[in-house]
Design a protein around this motif. Structure first.
Motif, PDB file in Angstrom:
ATOM      1  N   UNK A 182      36.680  42.259  28.594  1.00  0.00           N
ATOM      2  CA  UNK A 182      37.521  42.237  27.427  1.00  0.00           C
ATOM      3  C   UNK A 182      37.380  42.663  25.927  1.00  0.00           C
ATOM      4  N   UNK A 183      36.378  41.730  25.345  1.00  0.00           N
ATOM      5  CA  UNK A 183      36.469  41.997  23.861  1.00  0.00           C
ATOM      6  C   UNK A 183      35.074  42.470  23.783  1.00  0.00           C
ATOM      7  N   UNK A 184      34.135  42.722  24.370  1.00  0.00           N
ATOM      8  CA  UNK A 184      33.400  43.862  24.092  1.00  0.00           C
ATOM      9  C   UNK A 184      33.566  45.471  23.971  1.00  0.00           C
ATOM     10  N   UNK A 185      34.437  45.060  25.532  1.00  0.00           N
ATOM     11  CA  UNK A 185      34.792  46.923  25.348  1.00  0.00           C
ATOM     12  C   UNK A 185      35.544  47.316  24.236  1.00  0.00           C
ATOM     13  N   UNK A 186      36.276  46.236  23.848  1.00  0.00           N
ATOM     14  CA  UNK A 186      37.781  46.248  22.722  1.00  0.00           C
ATOM     15  C   UNK A 186      36.537  47.233  21.160  1.00  0.00           C
ATOM     16  N   UNK A 187      36.160  46.209  21.104  1.00  0.00           N
ATOM     17  CA  UNK A 187      35.360  46.640  20.415  1.00  0.00           C
ATOM     18  C   UNK A 187      34.755  47.974  19.625  1.00  0.00           C
ATOM     19  N   UNK A 188      34.390  48.590  21.395  1.00  0.00           N
ATOM     20  CA  UNK A 188      33.390  50.262  21.727  1.00  0.00           C
ATOM     21  C   UNK A 188      34.904  51.240  21.568  1.00  0.00           C
ATOM     22  N   UNK A 189      36.332  50.450  20.879  1.00  0.00           N
ATOM     23  CA  UNK A 189      37.317  51.387  21.388  1.00  0.00           C
ATOM     24  C   UNK A 189      38.027  51.567  23.127  1.00  0.00           C
ATOM     25  N   UNK A 190      37.757  50.714  23.232  1.00  0.00           N
ATOM     26  CA  UNK A 190      38.488  51.575  24.407  1.00  0.00           C
ATOM     27  C   UNK A 190      39.850  49.931  24.248  1.00  0.00           C
ATOM     28  N   UNK A 191      40.380  50.406  25.474  1.00  0.00           N
ATOM     29  CA  UNK A 191      41.526  49.455  25.946  1.00  0.00           C
ATOM     30  C   UNK A 191      40.906  48.998  27.194  1.00  0.00           C
ATOM     31  N   UNK A 192      41.340  47.440  26.788  1.00  0.00           N
ATOM     32  CA  UNK A 192      41.055  46.595  27.853  1.00  0.00           C
ATOM     33  C   UNK A 192      41.411  45.402  27.383  1.00  0.00           C
ATOM     34  N   UNK A 193      42.095  45.378  28.810  1.00  0.00           N
ATOM     35  CA  UNK A 193      43.401  43.724  28.512  1.00  0.00           C
ATOM     36  C   UNK A 193      42.981  42.415  29.702  1.00  0.00           C
ATOM     37  N   UNK A 194      42.751  41.546  28.585  1.00  0.00           N
ATOM     38  CA  UNK A 194      42.481  40.689  30.039  1.00  0.00           C
ATOM     39  C   UNK A 194      43.794  39.043  30.596  1.00  0.00           C
ATOM     40  N   UNK A 195      44.336  39.770  31.393  1.00  0.00           N
ATOM     41  CA  UNK A 195      45.247  39.060  31.578  1.00  0.00           C
ATOM     42  C   UNK A 195      44.817  37.274  33.120  1.00  0.00           C
ATOM     43  N   UNK A 196      45.463  35.997  32.667  1.00  0.00           N
ATOM     44  CA  UNK A 196      44.653  34.896  33.709  1.00  0.00           C
ATOM     45  C   UNK A 196      44.706  33.891  32.563  1.00  0.00           C
ATOM     46  N   UNK A 197      44.310  32.849  33.284  1.00  0.00           N
ATOM     47  CA  UNK A 197      44.348  31.753  32.993  1.00  0.00           C
ATOM     48  C   UNK A 197      43.097  31.266  31.933  1.00  0.00           C
ATOM     49  N   UNK A 198      43.134  31.021  30.280  1.00  0.00           N
ATOM     50  CA  UNK A 198      42.485  30.293  29.625  1.00  0.00           C
ATOM     51  C   UNK A 198      41.037  29.929  29.952  1.00  0.00           C
ATOM     52  N   UNK A 199      40.428  29.463  31.722  1.00  0.00           N
ATOM     53  CA  UNK A 199      39.777  28.404  31.375  1.00  0.00           C
ATOM     54  C   UNK A 199      40.100  28.133  33.238  1.00  0.00           C
ATOM     55  N   UNK A 200      38.749  28.924  33.711  1.00  0.00           N
ATOM     56  CA  UNK A 200      38.696  28.497  35.348  1.00  0.00           C
ATOM     57  C   UNK A 200      37.125  29.199  35.567  1.00  0.00           C
ATOM     58  N   UNK A 201      37.432  27.481  35.825  1.00  0.00           N
ATOM     59  CA  UNK A 201      35.315  27.130  36.076  1.00  0.00           C
ATOM     60  C   UNK A 201      35.057  27.052  38.130  1.00  0.00           C
ATOM     61  N   UNK A 202      33.701  27.728  38.106  1.00  0.00           N
ATOM     62  CA  UNK A 202      33.495  28.131  39.733  1.00  0.00           C
ATOM     63  C   UNK A 202      31.635  28.278  39.167  1.00  0.00           C
ATOM     64  N   UNK A 203      31.173  28.077  40.138  1.00  0.00           N
ATOM     65  CA  UNK A 203      28.926  28.031  40.771  1.00  0.00           C
ATOM     66  C   UNK A 203      29.327  29.496  40.947  1.00  0.00           C
ATOM     67  N   UNK A 204      28.233  30.283  39.411  1.00  0.00           N
ATOM     68  CA  UNK A 204      27.673  31.622  40.036  1.00  0.00           C
ATOM     69  C   UNK A 204      26.436  31.649  39.441  1.00  0.00           C
ATOM     70  N   UNK A 205      25.810  32.643  39.597  1.00  0.00           N
ATOM     71  CA  UNK A 205      25.198  33.246  38.137  1.00  0.00           C
ATOM     72  C   UNK A 205      25.400  33.704  36.613  1.00  0.00           C
ATOM     73  N   UNK A 206      25.619  33.548  36.365  1.00  0.00           N
ATOM     74  CA  UNK A 206      26.247  33.540  35.243  1.00  0.00           C
ATOM     75  C   UNK A 206      26.070  35.217  34.584  1.00  0.00           C
ATOM     76  N   UNK A 207      24.329  35.229  34.394  1.00  0.00           N
ATOM     77  CA  UNK A 207      24.561  36.970  34.180  1.00  0.00           C
ATOM     78  C   UNK A 207      24.671  37.754  34.904  1.00  0.00           C
TER      79      UNK A 207
END
Length: 441
Positions: free
Chosen positions: A303-328
């Motif tokens: 969300x911050x990356x798209x905001x830096x590019x001039x788009x209106x992108x918001x994030x709503x949810x918990x501050x931290x949430x961990x799961x097993x995944x492939x990060x990239x």
């Protein structure tokens, strides 16, 4: 030779034939055991031996004492199995009056003055003594009575024995034949091309082992084909980058400003198309390892990356949430969804929720949305949101949703499209908190 092959125990036909043979043998063993228990061929006391003993006692009681030895001898010859004999008074101690349904009838037929006593048993026969009114005691042997309702009826015993034998052996055979199929289906369900899946187990009947071997060979061929395809397209991409770069350099020397810009746009689209295709192929191969990822931080970063590019992108949810995944892969998949959302909507919301054992990531936009008839088709590669045949910077190549869907399936989740009220689209990615990674089909 074909007949011998039919009875080969490693094949399904051989196991079924063996099952039939074993069922017949077991049935005969059960019937033979019942025959040995009842022994209808054995010379035993007839079913009404107690009545014969009662009649003998009444006859001896009515006769004179001088005639009794002769009558007793005649009765012994007429009914040898009864083994009737006279017992001297006081020579045998009675065990008491006999109780039982059979001998109650004896006492009733004898009437008053007679006494039925139990003497020492002899093998499977009961030795019964009857004391006459004058004190004389005679003894005889009565049989064990009529056979029970089960063994006494040969048709019923045979039928029940057959049902029990076939049922037990049928249950065993169903388990023995179905267990390899179940394990084969479970292994086939986890089929993957990432090189981590175990080959299908080759056990069970010969036909099932042949199927498992064929599937393993097919898996190897598909994996080899996918690897060759990826290497070929990667080589083509590498080879095409060089002429694209040369064309860009030559386009800089085009004096016509309009033609130069159009040439550069076409070259950029070619480059982006190559990168999108390679991204889809790289996702198929699953070369990235699964680690613990803070999904909330990843979504906030996007969300911050798209905001830096001039788009209106918001994030709503918990501050931290961990799961097993492939990060990239996860970052690339969500980025593709947000790119599609900002292309068609003015405001985008990334929402993260936890429902049971699943993380739900919603990317919502306020654009025109997608009709229900096209939602499923939009998840396929190279299907774009508009019906135009031309491509420009706003339309894309139709790979964003398919790449995100392949990433979701590769994590053991799913991707779906939903309508947003009053207008817009919700792209929902569901990921298990702890998942078994598998290959996207």
């Amino acid at each position: 030779m074909r007949l011998l092959g039919f009875f080969h125990l490693r094949s399904i036909s051989g196991q079924i034939a063996a099952l039939v043979v074993v069922s017949i043998v077991a049935l005969h063993l059960i019937i033979t055991a019942g025959f040995l228990i009842t022994r209808p061929d054995r010379a035993a006391a007839p079913p009404d031996s107690e009545h014969e003993l009662v009649n003998a006692a009444l006859l001896l009681s009515a006769a004179d004492s001088s005639e009794r030895p002769r009558l007793l001898s005649d009765i012994a010859r007429a009914f040898p199995d009864l083994r009737v004999e006279a017992i001297a008074p006081g020579s045998v101690t009675a065990a008491g009056e006999v109780e039982g349904p059979r001998l109650h009838g004896m006492r009733r037929h004898l009437g008053e003055g007679y006494k039925v006593v139990a003497l020492a048993p002899n093998g499977g026969l009961s030795r019964i003594g009857i004391q006459l009114p004058d004190g004389t005691t005679i003894a005889g042997h009565i049989g064990r009575g009529r056979p029970g309702w089960f063994w006494g009826n040969p048709w019923l015993s045979t039928l029940l024995s057959a049902v029990i034998s076939v049922t037990l052996l049928g249950v065993w055979a169903a388990h023995a034949l179905a267990a390899p199929l179940s394990s084969l289906a479970k292994a086939a369900e986890s089929f993957s091309l990432d090189g981590t899946a175990e080959p299908l187990p080759e056990r069970g009947p010969e036909e099932i082992r042949s199927v498992a071997r064929a599937l393993n060979r097919m898996h190897e061929r598909i994996a080899r084909l996918m690897s060759d395809r990826t290497r070929m397209l990667a080589a083509i991409s590498h080879d095409l980058r060089t002429p694209i770069t040369r064309l860009r350099l030559r386009a800089e020397f085009v004096e016509d400003e309009g033609n130069r810009k159009r040439m550069l746009i076409d070259l950029d689209q070619m480059r982006l198309m190559l990168e999108s295709v390679l991204s889809l192929l790289r996702n198929d191969r699953k070369i990235e390892a699964v680690t613990l990822v803070d999904i909330a931080s990843t979504l906030q970063l996007i969300a911050d990356q798209f905001g830096d590019m001039g788009h209106v992108v918001h994030y709503e949810g918990p501050v931290s949430a961990t799961a097993a995944a492939r990060p990239d892969d996860l970052h690339r998949g969500i980025t593709n969804l947000v790119e599609n959302a900002v292309r068609f909507g003015a405001e985008v919301t990334i929402r993260l929720d936890l429902a049971g054992t699943k993380f739900i990531i919603d990317v919502e936009d306020d654009g025109p949305g997608i009709s229900d008839a096209r939602k499923q088709a939009m998840l396929e590669p190279f299907v774009r949101g508009d019906d135009a045949r031309t491509m420009d910077d706003s339309t894309g190549f139709g790979l964003g949703l398919s790449i995100a869907r392949a990433i979701a399936i590769g994590h053991g989740g799913e991707l779906s499209l939903h309508d947003r009220e009053p207008h817009g689209l919700i792209v929902r990615m569901q990921l298990p908190v702890w998942q078994q990674p598998r290959l996207a089909a």
